[in-house]
Design a protein around this motif. Sequence first.
Motif, PDB file in Angstrom:
ATOM      1  N   MET A   1       2.817  49.080  24.577  1.00 14.04           N
ATOM      2  CA  MET A   1       3.346  49.900  25.637  1.00 14.04           C
ATOM      3  C   MET A   1       4.838  50.116  25.383  1.00 14.04           C
ATOM      4  SD  MET A   1       1.291  49.337  29.000  1.00 14.04           S
ATOM      5  CE  MET A   1      -0.469  49.151  28.974  1.00 14.04           C
ATOM      6  N   LYS A  33      -7.701  53.949  26.466  1.00 10.59           N
ATOM      7  CA  LYS A  33      -8.020  52.525  26.566  1.00 10.59           C
ATOM      8  C   LYS A  33      -6.912  51.650  25.978  1.00 10.59           C
ATOM      9  CE  LYS A  33     -11.290  49.123  24.940  1.00 10.59           C
ATOM     10  NZ  LYS A  33     -12.225  48.844  23.893  1.00 10.59           N
ATOM     11  N   ASP A  34      -6.314  52.103  24.869  1.00 12.55           N
ATOM     12  CA  ASP A  34      -5.294  51.276  24.222  1.00 12.55           C
ATOM     13  C   ASP A  34      -3.968  51.242  24.993  1.00 12.55           C
ATOM     14  OD1 ASP A  34      -4.591  53.890  23.598  1.00 12.55           O
ATOM     15  OD2 ASP A  34      -3.981  53.421  21.556  1.00 12.55           O
ATOM     16  N   GLN A  35      -3.859  52.012  26.068  1.00 14.96           N
ATOM     17  CA  GLN A  35      -2.665  51.995  26.909  1.00 14.96           C
ATOM     18  C   GLN A  35      -2.940  51.364  28.284  1.00 14.96           C
ATOM     19  OE1 GLN A  35       0.544  52.909  25.948  1.00 14.96           O
ATOM     20  NE2 GLN A  35      -0.489  52.836  23.986  1.00 14.96           N
ATOM     21  N   THR A  37      -3.854  47.726  30.455  1.00 18.22           N
ATOM     22  CA  THR A  37      -3.916  46.261  30.469  1.00 18.22           C
ATOM     23  C   THR A  37      -4.485  45.825  31.813  1.00 18.22           C
ATOM     24  OG1 THR A  37      -1.648  46.027  31.281  1.00 18.22           O
ATOM     25  CG2 THR A  37      -1.962  45.900  28.906  1.00 18.22           C
ATOM     26  N   ASN A  39      -4.926  42.156  33.827  1.00 12.15           N
ATOM     27  CA  ASN A  39      -4.589  40.734  33.817  1.00 12.15           C
ATOM     28  C   ASN A  39      -4.998  40.096  35.132  1.00 12.15           C
ATOM     29  OD1 ASN A  39      -3.184  40.599  31.254  1.00 12.15           O
ATOM     30  ND2 ASN A  39      -1.570  41.794  32.235  1.00 12.15           N
ATOM     31  N   LYS A  48      -2.427  47.978  34.673  1.00 13.42           N
ATOM     32  CA  LYS A  48      -1.308  48.838  34.282  1.00 13.42           C
ATOM     33  C   LYS A  48      -1.798  49.811  33.221  1.00 13.42           C
ATOM     34  CE  LYS A  48       2.262  45.467  35.242  1.00 13.42           C
ATOM     35  NZ  LYS A  48       3.403  44.725  34.726  1.00 13.42           N
ATOM     36  N   GLN A  66       0.161  51.585  38.155  1.00  9.96           N
ATOM     37  CA  GLN A  66       0.092  50.153  38.438  1.00  9.96           C
ATOM     38  C   GLN A  66      -0.709  49.924  39.713  1.00  9.96           C
ATOM     39  OE1 GLN A  66       3.964  48.327  38.633  1.00  9.96           O
ATOM     40  NE2 GLN A  66       4.366  48.670  36.467  1.00  9.96           N
TER      41      GLN A  66
END
Length: 109
Positions: A1, A33-35, A37, A39, A48, A66
């Motif tokens: 990111m 998808k690769d951007q 997260t 948690n 995020k 977010q």
Amino acid sequence: MSDTTFPTERPSFRTRTTDSGLELAVTLPGVPKDQLTVNLENRLLSIKGERRFRKEQNGAENRDYQLAVKLHDDLDPNKIEASHQNGVLKIKLFKRKELAPRQIDILAN
């Protein structure tokens, strides 16, 4: 990111109760998808995402998303599944196994 700051937005989402727990569908248009997260810390589920466009793409805005959701105590923090398709992140949250309905055997005298 990336380290650059862009407008941050709370994505739209919906929840659906299932027999096994809860399904959360988060709309993240233009976020690959690769951007993304996802948690979990202290029962707080944090999502995020970043949407980035090249400068040539007029009218498109870069944006950060977010969302934070506090998990209810009856959901198992160790059993979470996530999938991403067509700009929608789906998260399946499962009930704690010990809270699932079960049949009680009746003993004969």
